[in-house]
Motif scaffolding. Structure first.
Motif, PDB file in Angstrom:
ATOM      1  N   ASP A   1      43.809  56.846 100.720  1.00  0.00           N
ATOM      2  CA  ASP A   1      45.174  56.480 100.367  1.00  0.00           C
ATOM      3  C   ASP A   1      45.470  56.686  98.891  1.00  0.00           C
ATOM      4  N   ASP A   2      44.828  57.664  98.276  1.00  0.00           N
ATOM      5  CA  ASP A   2      45.160  57.887  96.872  1.00  0.00           C
ATOM      6  C   ASP A   2      44.654  59.236  96.411  1.00  0.00           C
ATOM      7  N   TYR A   3      45.531  59.947  95.716  1.00  0.00           N
ATOM      8  CA  TYR A   3      45.173  61.304  95.330  1.00  0.00           C
ATOM      9  C   TYR A   3      44.255  61.365  94.123  1.00  0.00           C
ATOM     10  N   HIS A   4      44.157  60.252  93.353  1.00  0.00           N
ATOM     11  CA  HIS A   4      43.251  60.262  92.206  1.00  0.00           C
ATOM     12  C   HIS A   4      41.793  60.202  92.640  1.00  0.00           C
ATOM     13  N   ILE A   5      41.570  59.575  93.781  1.00  0.00           N
ATOM     14  CA  ILE A   5      40.199  59.238  94.163  1.00  0.00           C
ATOM     15  C   ILE A   5      39.309  60.462  94.375  1.00  0.00           C
ATOM     16  N   PRO A   6      39.765  61.477  95.120  1.00  0.00           N
ATOM     17  CA  PRO A   6      38.909  62.651  95.249  1.00  0.00           C
ATOM     18  C   PRO A   6      38.541  63.245  93.892  1.00  0.00           C
ATOM     19  N   ALA A   7      39.482  63.244  92.963  1.00  0.00           N
ATOM     20  CA  ALA A   7      39.205  63.785  91.629  1.00  0.00           C
ATOM     21  C   ALA A   7      38.175  62.938  90.895  1.00  0.00           C
ATOM     22  N   LEU A   8      38.311  61.624  91.050  1.00  0.00           N
ATOM     23  CA  LEU A   8      37.378  60.693  90.413  1.00  0.00           C
ATOM     24  C   LEU A   8      35.970  60.884  90.977  1.00  0.00           C
TER      25      LEU A   8
ATOM     26  N   GLU B   1      21.077  48.433  60.439  1.00  0.00           N
ATOM     27  CA  GLU B   1      22.235  48.454  61.332  1.00  0.00           C
ATOM     28  C   GLU B   1      22.068  49.522  62.404  1.00  0.00           C
ATOM     29  N   ASN B   2      22.598  49.235  63.592  1.00  0.00           N
ATOM     30  CA  ASN B   2      22.555  50.206  64.681  1.00  0.00           C
ATOM     31  C   ASN B   2      23.965  50.687  64.993  1.00  0.00           C
ATOM     32  N   TYR B   3      24.164  51.978  64.911  1.00  0.00           N
ATOM     33  CA  TYR B   3      25.471  52.557  65.204  1.00  0.00           C
ATOM     34  C   TYR B   3      25.458  53.117  66.623  1.00  0.00           C
ATOM     35  N   TYR B   4      26.420  52.689  67.410  1.00  0.00           N
ATOM     36  CA  TYR B   4      26.526  53.162  68.791  1.00  0.00           C
ATOM     37  C   TYR B   4      27.698  54.127  68.940  1.00  0.00           C
ATOM     38  N   SER B   5      27.501  55.113  69.811  1.00  0.00           N
ATOM     39  CA  SER B   5      28.600  56.038  70.112  1.00  0.00           C
ATOM     40  C   SER B   5      28.482  56.526  71.552  1.00  0.00           C
ATOM     41  N   LEU B   6      29.551  57.107  72.064  1.00  0.00           N
ATOM     42  CA  LEU B   6      29.548  57.605  73.436  1.00  0.00           C
ATOM     43  C   LEU B   6      28.565  58.769  73.564  1.00  0.00           C
ATOM     44  N   ASP B   7      27.930  58.862  74.715  1.00  0.00           N
ATOM     45  CA  ASP B   7      26.909  59.893  74.904  1.00  0.00           C
ATOM     46  C   ASP B   7      27.183  60.763  76.119  1.00  0.00           C
ATOM     47  N   ASP B   8      28.444  60.969  76.450  1.00  0.00           N
ATOM     48  CA  ASP B   8      28.691  61.863  77.585  1.00  0.00           C
ATOM     49  C   ASP B   8      30.133  62.303  77.617  1.00  0.00           C
ATOM     50  N   TYR B   9      30.320  63.583  77.807  1.00  0.00           N
ATOM     51  CA  TYR B   9      31.672  64.113  77.724  1.00  0.00           C
ATOM     52  C   TYR B   9      32.487  63.878  78.996  1.00  0.00           C
ATOM     53  N   HIS B  10      31.808  63.532  80.115  1.00  0.00           N
ATOM     54  CA  HIS B  10      32.564  63.246  81.341  1.00  0.00           C
ATOM     55  C   HIS B  10      33.290  61.908  81.255  1.00  0.00           C
ATOM     56  N   ILE B  11      32.707  61.003  80.486  1.00  0.00           N
ATOM     57  CA  ILE B  11      33.164  59.619  80.531  1.00  0.00           C
ATOM     58  C   ILE B  11      34.610  59.440  80.068  1.00  0.00           C
ATOM     59  N   PRO B  12      35.010  60.022  78.936  1.00  0.00           N
ATOM     60  CA  PRO B  12      36.418  59.876  78.556  1.00  0.00           C
ATOM     61  C   PRO B  12      37.360  60.374  79.645  1.00  0.00           C
ATOM     62  N   ALA B  13      36.989  61.466  80.317  1.00  0.00           N
ATOM     63  CA  ALA B  13      37.830  62.003  81.394  1.00  0.00           C
ATOM     64  C   ALA B  13      37.896  61.033  82.565  1.00  0.00           C
ATOM     65  N   LEU B  14      36.747  60.440  82.877  1.00  0.00           N
ATOM     66  CA  LEU B  14      36.680  59.473  83.971  1.00  0.00           C
ATOM     67  C   LEU B  14      37.549  58.256  83.664  1.00  0.00           C
ATOM     68  N   LEU B  15      37.452  57.776  82.426  1.00  0.00           N
ATOM     69  CA  LEU B  15      38.258  56.627  82.017  1.00  0.00           C
ATOM     70  C   LEU B  15      39.744  56.975  82.073  1.00  0.00           C
ATOM     71  N   ALA B  16      40.076  58.198  81.656  1.00  0.00           N
ATOM     72  CA  ALA B  16      41.479  58.601  81.660  1.00  0.00           C
ATOM     73  C   ALA B  16      42.039  58.647  83.079  1.00  0.00           C
TER      74      ALA B  16
ATOM     75  N   ALA C   1      40.875  57.074  85.807  1.00  0.00           N
ATOM     76  CA  ALA C   1      40.940  55.715  86.348  1.00  0.00           C
ATOM     77  C   ALA C   1      42.103  54.959  85.730  1.00  0.00           C
ATOM     78  N   GLY C   2      42.296  55.164  84.434  1.00  0.00           N
ATOM     79  CA  GLY C   2      43.404  54.517  83.743  1.00  0.00           C
ATOM     80  C   GLY C   2      44.746  54.941  84.321  1.00  0.00           C
ATOM     81  N   GLU C   3      44.860  56.221  84.590  1.00  0.00           N
ATOM     82  CA  GLU C   3      46.091  56.759  85.174  1.00  0.00           C
ATOM     83  C   GLU C   3      46.362  56.109  86.538  1.00  0.00           C
ATOM     84  N   HIS C   4      45.327  56.077  87.341  1.00  0.00           N
ATOM     85  CA  HIS C   4      45.444  55.457  88.670  1.00  0.00           C
ATOM     86  C   HIS C   4      45.926  54.014  88.570  1.00  0.00           C
ATOM     87  N   CYS C   5      45.310  53.252  87.677  1.00  0.00           N
ATOM     88  CA  CYS C   5      45.618  51.831  87.576  1.00  0.00           C
ATOM     89  C   CYS C   5      46.959  51.583  86.893  1.00  0.00           C
ATOM     90  N   ARG C   6      47.350  52.448  85.989  1.00  0.00           N
ATOM     91  CA  ARG C   6      48.629  52.284  85.314  1.00  0.00           C
ATOM     92  C   ARG C   6      49.774  52.446  86.319  1.00  0.00           C
TER      93      ARG C   6
END
Lengths: 100, 100
Positions: free
Chosen positions: A80-87, B74-89, B91-96
């Motif tokens: 029921d959602d078009y984002h899911i296959p992409a995710l 001090e320990n500096y942390y940063s993102l370690d994967d290029y898929h993750i920002p896309a995944l967050l985007a 999921a964010g789109e879906h939830c918005r």
DNA sequence: GGATTACTTGAACATCTATTCAAGTATATG
DNA sequence: CATATACTTGAATAGATGTTCAAGTAATCC
């Protein structure tokens, strides 16, 4: 974005990810990628009891990831959602790189 | 794909989603989208104790979602994967869409 | 209308997970 | 070298989650 709705967004995102964070539910989603299916069918594909499958379908439905359609005494479920296959594709890509 | 490695893939995917399925960890990831940060900084951004934050950073690191770099004490942390920002985007789109 | 099929639901139980608290390590500073 | 800073780690606890089992509903069949 207002800080308040940003909080809400993150909450919704984490709960969306929570729904996807289960092997049984992922199998269910994959089984529905190509076509809608009955509960019994899905249960046998994922190798779980009908009851367990139904419980998980309920979770998926409450989170609007699948929808159902009644026909006679059978319930047909589909995505029921078009984002899911992409995710799923993105996450799959990420994890496939890890494996190989 | 072989049925065996498909099983493994689904398992990895569900555990990846599991890592993302937490509000604190999501906040941490978001805070690292723009630049690397120290643990104390991250802790105050997400509004958690340093200890809790460190535990979650460990989970993220074990799952290769963030990496750390030591500099002095001090320990500096940063993102370690290029898929993750896309995944967050995504999921964010879906939830918005759900919210508005 | 009684039995059967196809599910759904609620309660119970076991497992997993997030935070806290106390203690430990490593680097810097006086 | 003692103290302070910046974390990390382990154990404990409380809350969430997945599966099972037994019971319930709704549609169909004879």
């Amino acid at each position: 974005m207002k800080p308040d709705s940003e909080k809400l967004l993150l909450l919704r995102m984490s709960s969306l990810f929570g729904v996807l964070a289960d092997n049984t539910r992922l199998k269910i989603m994959y089984s529905l990628l190509d076509s809608e299916k009955r509960v019994g069918e899905i249960a046998s594909i994922v190798g779980m009891s009908v009851s367990a499958t139904s419980h998980q379908l309920k979770v998926l439905r409450e989170n609007r990831l699948v929808k159902k359609r009644r026909q006679g005494r059978e319930n047909y479920y589909s995505l029921d959602d078009y984002h899911i296959p992409a995710l799923l594709a993105l996450a799959g890509e990420h994890c496939r790189e890890e494996i190989s």
